[in-house]
Write a protein that holds these residues in place. Structure first.
Motif, PDB file in Angstrom:
ATOM      1  N   GLY A 131      -2.736   5.217  -0.457  1.00 24.67           N
ATOM      2  CA  GLY A 131      -3.878   4.343  -0.210  1.00 24.67           C
ATOM      3  C   GLY A 131      -4.063   3.316  -1.309  1.00 24.67           C
ATOM      4  O   GLY A 131      -4.676   2.273  -1.091  1.00 24.67           O
ATOM      5  N   ASP A 132      -3.531   3.591  -2.511  1.00 20.88           N
ATOM      6  CA  ASP A 132      -3.579   2.606  -3.582  1.00 20.88           C
ATOM      7  C   ASP A 132      -2.539   1.529  -3.276  1.00 20.88           C
ATOM      8  O   ASP A 132      -1.646   1.721  -2.456  1.00 20.88           O
ATOM      9  N   ARG A 133      -2.664   0.409  -3.963  1.00 20.76           N
ATOM     10  CA  ARG A 133      -1.797  -0.724  -3.650  1.00 20.76           C
ATOM     11  C   ARG A 133      -1.114  -1.251  -4.905  1.00 20.76           C
ATOM     12  O   ARG A 133      -1.727  -1.359  -5.956  1.00 20.76           O
ATOM     13  N   GLN A 187       2.029   4.600   1.004  1.00 18.36           N
ATOM     14  CA  GLN A 187       1.886   5.415   2.205  1.00 18.36           C
ATOM     15  C   GLN A 187       2.071   6.897   1.904  1.00 18.36           C
ATOM     16  O   GLN A 187       1.445   7.740   2.522  1.00 18.36           O
ATOM     17  N   GLU A 189       0.843  -1.200   0.000  1.00 18.56           N
ATOM     18  CA  GLU A 189       0.000   0.000   0.000  1.00 18.56           C
ATOM     19  C   GLU A 189       0.876   1.247   0.000  1.00 18.56           C
ATOM     20  O   GLU A 189       1.804   1.374   0.801  1.00 18.56           O
TER      21      GLU A 189
END
Length: 123
Positions: free
Chosen positions: A102-104, A59, A57
Motif C-alpha cells: 500500500g506504500d508507494r 502490492q 504502489e
C-alpha cells in the motif's frame, strides 16, 4: 536509498553483503504475471523483495532466503500479484522502515537517471 537499474549493475549473486541503504531495482517494459518468480541461486544474503504496480504502489512483499546449493534446490519466490517493478533490499529493511503493501515508491523522477534515488512514501 541508492539504487541502480538491474540492467546496469552486477546482480546480487555471490555477494557477501549489501550496504544497509542499497538495493536492486528491476523495472520491466510490460506487466509481469502473478507467477513470475525470483530465486536466490548463489545469493549469500537474505533479501526482501517488494512487487510494485505501474504507479509504484507496493502490492506485496516477500522474504527470500539465501541459497548457495544447486539451482534445482533453490526455492522460487513467485510475486503472487501482477507487477511492473521489483525492489530487492536486505532482509528486514521494509520492517525497520515501516514500509508495507500500500506504500508507494516515487517513480517519476527516476525514469531517465542511471543512478536512481527513490523516495519511499507513506500514503
Amino acid at each position: 536509498m541508492y539504487l541502480a537499474p538491474a540492467s546496469q549493475r552486477p546482480n546480487l549473486m555471490e555477494r557477501d553483503s549489501l550496504a544497509p541503504d542499497a538495493g536492486m531495482l528491476f523495472v520491466y517494459d510490460e506487466e509481469q504475471t502473478v507467477d513470475h518468480a525470483f530465486w536466490m541461486y548463489q545469493t549469500r544474503i537474505p533479501l526482501n523483495i517488494a512487487f510494485l504496480d505501474h504507479a509504484g504502489e507496493i502490492q506485496s512483499i516477500t522474504s527470500m532466503v539465501h541459497c548457495t546449493t544447486e539451482k534445482e534446490a533453490c526455492t522460487r519466490y513467485p510475486a503472487g500479484t501482477s507487477f511492473w517493478i521489483a525492489l530487492e533490499v536486505n532482509a528486514g529493511y521494509f520492517n525497520e522502515h515501516c514500509i508495507a503493501a500500500g506504500d508507494r515508491l516515487e517513480i517519476d523522477p527516476l525514469q531517465h537517471h542511471p543512478l536512481l534515488k527513490p523516495v519511499l512514501l507513506k500514503e
